[in-house]
Design a protein around this motif. Structure first.
Motif, PDB file in Angstrom:
ATOM      1  N   MET A 110       0.834  -1.206   0.000  1.00 30.01           N
ATOM      2  CA  MET A 110       0.000   0.000   0.000  1.00 30.01           C
ATOM      3  C   MET A 110       0.867   1.253   0.000  1.00 30.01           C
ATOM      4  SD  MET A 110      -3.333  -0.807   2.402  1.00 30.01           S
ATOM      5  CE  MET A 110      -2.375  -1.179   3.867  1.00 30.01           C
ATOM      6  N   MET A 111       1.990   1.190   0.700  1.00 30.77           N
ATOM      7  CA  MET A 111       2.908   2.326   0.711  1.00 30.77           C
ATOM      8  C   MET A 111       3.502   2.540  -0.677  1.00 30.77           C
ATOM      9  SD  MET A 111       6.346   2.795   3.005  1.00 30.77           S
ATOM     10  CE  MET A 111       7.091   1.350   2.226  1.00 30.77           C
ATOM     11  N   ILE A 120      -3.731   4.163   4.937  1.00 24.47           N
ATOM     12  CA  ILE A 120      -2.953   2.975   5.292  1.00 24.47           C
ATOM     13  C   ILE A 120      -3.145   2.636   6.757  1.00 24.47           C
ATOM     14  CG2 ILE A 120      -0.620   2.032   5.522  1.00 24.47           C
ATOM     15  CD1 ILE A 120       0.182   3.641   3.077  1.00 24.47           C
ATOM     16  N   ARG A 121      -3.073   3.654   7.605  1.00 25.57           N
ATOM     17  CA  ARG A 121      -3.240   3.430   9.038  1.00 25.57           C
ATOM     18  C   ARG A 121      -4.626   2.855   9.348  1.00 25.57           C
ATOM     19  NH1 ARG A 121      -0.770   5.050  13.654  1.00 25.57           N
ATOM     20  NH2 ARG A 121       0.730   6.327  12.479  1.00 25.57           N
ATOM     21  N   ILE A 123      -6.668   1.124   7.392  1.00 24.06           N
ATOM     22  CA  ILE A 123      -6.818  -0.242   6.889  1.00 24.06           C
ATOM     23  C   ILE A 123      -6.073  -1.228   7.782  1.00 24.06           C
ATOM     24  CG2 ILE A 123      -6.229  -1.799   4.986  1.00 24.06           C
ATOM     25  CD1 ILE A 123      -6.744   0.526   3.074  1.00 24.06           C
ATOM     26  N   LEU A 124      -4.835  -0.897   8.133  1.00 25.80           N
ATOM     27  CA  LEU A 124      -4.046  -1.809   8.951  1.00 25.80           C
ATOM     28  C   LEU A 124      -4.592  -1.905  10.376  1.00 25.80           C
ATOM     29  CD1 LEU A 124      -0.383  -1.036   7.797  1.00 25.80           C
ATOM     30  CD2 LEU A 124      -1.948  -2.825   7.013  1.00 25.80           C
ATOM     31  N   GLU A 125      -5.075  -0.813  10.912  1.00 27.70           N
ATOM     32  CA  GLU A 125      -5.666  -0.865  12.250  1.00 27.70           C
ATOM     33  C   GLU A 125      -6.944  -1.695  12.254  1.00 27.70           C
ATOM     34  OE1 GLU A 125      -6.105   3.183  13.488  1.00 27.70           O
ATOM     35  OE2 GLU A 125      -4.075   3.299  14.334  1.00 27.70           O
ATOM     36  N   THR A 126      -7.704  -1.640  11.161  1.00 26.01           N
ATOM     37  CA  THR A 126      -8.885  -2.496  11.051  1.00 26.01           C
ATOM     38  C   THR A 126      -8.485  -3.964  11.010  1.00 26.01           C
ATOM     39  OG1 THR A 126     -10.098  -0.766   9.856  1.00 26.01           O
ATOM     40  CG2 THR A 126     -10.930  -3.015   9.665  1.00 26.01           C
ATOM     41  N   ASP A 127      -7.443  -4.278  10.236  1.00 25.39           N
ATOM     42  CA  ASP A 127      -6.931  -5.656  10.203  1.00 25.39           C
ATOM     43  C   ASP A 127      -6.508  -6.118  11.592  1.00 25.39           C
ATOM     44  OD1 ASP A 127      -7.378  -5.778   7.536  1.00 25.39           O
ATOM     45  OD2 ASP A 127      -5.276  -5.620   6.916  1.00 25.39           O
ATOM     46  N   MET A 128      -5.832  -5.234  12.324  1.00 25.53           N
ATOM     47  CA  MET A 128      -5.377  -5.590  13.666  1.00 25.53           C
ATOM     48  C   MET A 128      -6.548  -5.806  14.617  1.00 25.53           C
ATOM     49  SD  MET A 128      -2.196  -2.903  13.974  1.00 25.53           S
ATOM     50  CE  MET A 128      -1.999  -3.193  15.731  1.00 25.53           C
ATOM     51  N   ALA A 223       6.287   5.655   8.928  1.00 26.31           N
ATOM     52  CA  ALA A 223       7.508   6.451   9.059  1.00 26.31           C
ATOM     53  C   ALA A 223       8.320   6.441   7.767  1.00 26.31           C
ATOM     54  CB  ALA A 223       8.343   5.925  10.220  1.00 26.31           C
ATOM     55  N   ILE A 224       8.421   5.264   7.123  1.00 29.90           N
ATOM     56  CA  ILE A 224       9.162   5.194   5.860  1.00 29.90           C
ATOM     57  C   ILE A 224       8.482   6.055   4.815  1.00 29.90           C
ATOM     58  CG2 ILE A 224       9.790   3.679   3.949  1.00 29.90           C
ATOM     59  CD1 ILE A 224      10.275   1.458   5.936  1.00 29.90           C
ATOM     60  N   GLN A 225       7.163   5.983   4.741  1.00 26.16           N
ATOM     61  CA  GLN A 225       6.446   6.790   3.754  1.00 26.16           C
ATOM     62  C   GLN A 225       6.622   8.283   4.007  1.00 26.16           C
ATOM     63  OE1 GLN A 225       2.115   6.545   3.688  1.00 26.16           O
ATOM     64  NE2 GLN A 225       2.162   6.392   1.454  1.00 26.16           N
TER      65      GLN A 225
END
Length: 266
Positions: A110-111, A120-121, A123-128, A223-225
């Motif tokens: 996604m990045m 991105i945050r 979507i990933l927080e929903t997955d978590m 952070a990388i993005q």
């Protein structure tokens, strides 16, 4: 440690039974039917079929240690951040395709696709969140089973006592009947306190460890993005770890380089 604990516990218990007399006295099929069968039937009532079906895949997590080491993950992110600064985010696409962890690979992809950091945050927080829910159901089944087993052991004891009292006119049968009545309580206690409740605790611990790793992955990807300096990124991710882990690193403990750690994971 899970296998060691179960083997040691059962071994000590069997050894105590053998040293204390005839271990055959502790074998009773009717008691097993009431305690094991009855408590499992109650678990079936409490959870859905799909939950019960999935738990057999969840339980293996208590016996494996395939989670990525946090220090190794930090080194990998440091290497990815340096590569992104040198070659750009698109250069990480091949790395995303080779990552073993689906959550990690999804976040990197996604990045690379230039999605907004907030998206991105989310979507990933929903997955978590849904992963945590699945884990909660997994160890919740064993916790519930562990809470039910002693109660069904008591039910079996009550059944045995009723049968014993029905034979008061035969005093010679009272001793064996009382022993048989108490075996169900013994079975329930063993099931709860040696197997199911400790197993639920181990699965809960594994869930917390995996959630921490995924939170580290989420923060590292964002952070990388955002173009954060690789050294600052590593220090930020290291704040997730216990102080003792950081002290080991500062004292000079040998660790894999980021590139070596990354190659091992893929």
């Amino acid at each position: 440690m899970t296998v060691l604990g179960i083997v040691a516990g059962i071994g000590l218990m069997v050894g105590a039974l053998i040293m204390g007399g005839n271990p055959k006295l502790f074998w009773s099929v009717p008691s097993l039917m009431v305690t094991v069968g009855g408590s499992f039937a109650a678990v079936l009532i409490n959870f859905s079929f799909q939950d019960i079906k999935n738990v057999f895949g969840t339980v293996k997590q208590a016996f494996t240690t395939d989670l990525m080491d946090p220090e190794e993950l930090i080194e990998v992110f440091g290497e990815l951040a340096r590569k992104a600064r040198r070659e750009g985010l698109l250069a990480l696409e091949d790395d995303a395709n080779r990552l073993e962890d689906p959550f990690f690979a999804k976040g990197i992809q996604m990045m690379v696709d230039a999605m907004e950091p907030q998206m991105i945050r989310e979507i990933l927080e929903t997955d978590m969140a849904y992963m945590a829910r699945r884990h909660e159901i997994g160890y919740g089944i064993f916790k519930t089973w562990g809470n039910l087993a002693p109660s069904f052991g008591l039910i079996g004891t009550l059944i045995g006592l009723v049968q014993m009292l029905a034979k008061l006119d035969k005093p010679e049968t009272l001793g064996p009947s009382m022993a048989l009545a108490l075996i169900t309580t013994f079975y329930g206690a063993i099931m709860a306190y040696m197997i199911f409740i400790p197993l639920a605790g181990k699965l809960s611990l594994r869930s917390e460890q995996e959630m921490m790793l995924h939170q580290m992955m989420l923060e590292g990807i964002i952070a990388i993005q955002s173009g954060v300096n690789p050294r600052i990124l590593e220090e930020h991710l290291r704040s997730f770890l216990a102080p003792v882990s950081n002290r080991r690193r500062q004292s000079g403990e040998e660790t894999l380089s980021g590139e070596e750690a990354f190659r091992q994971r893929i």
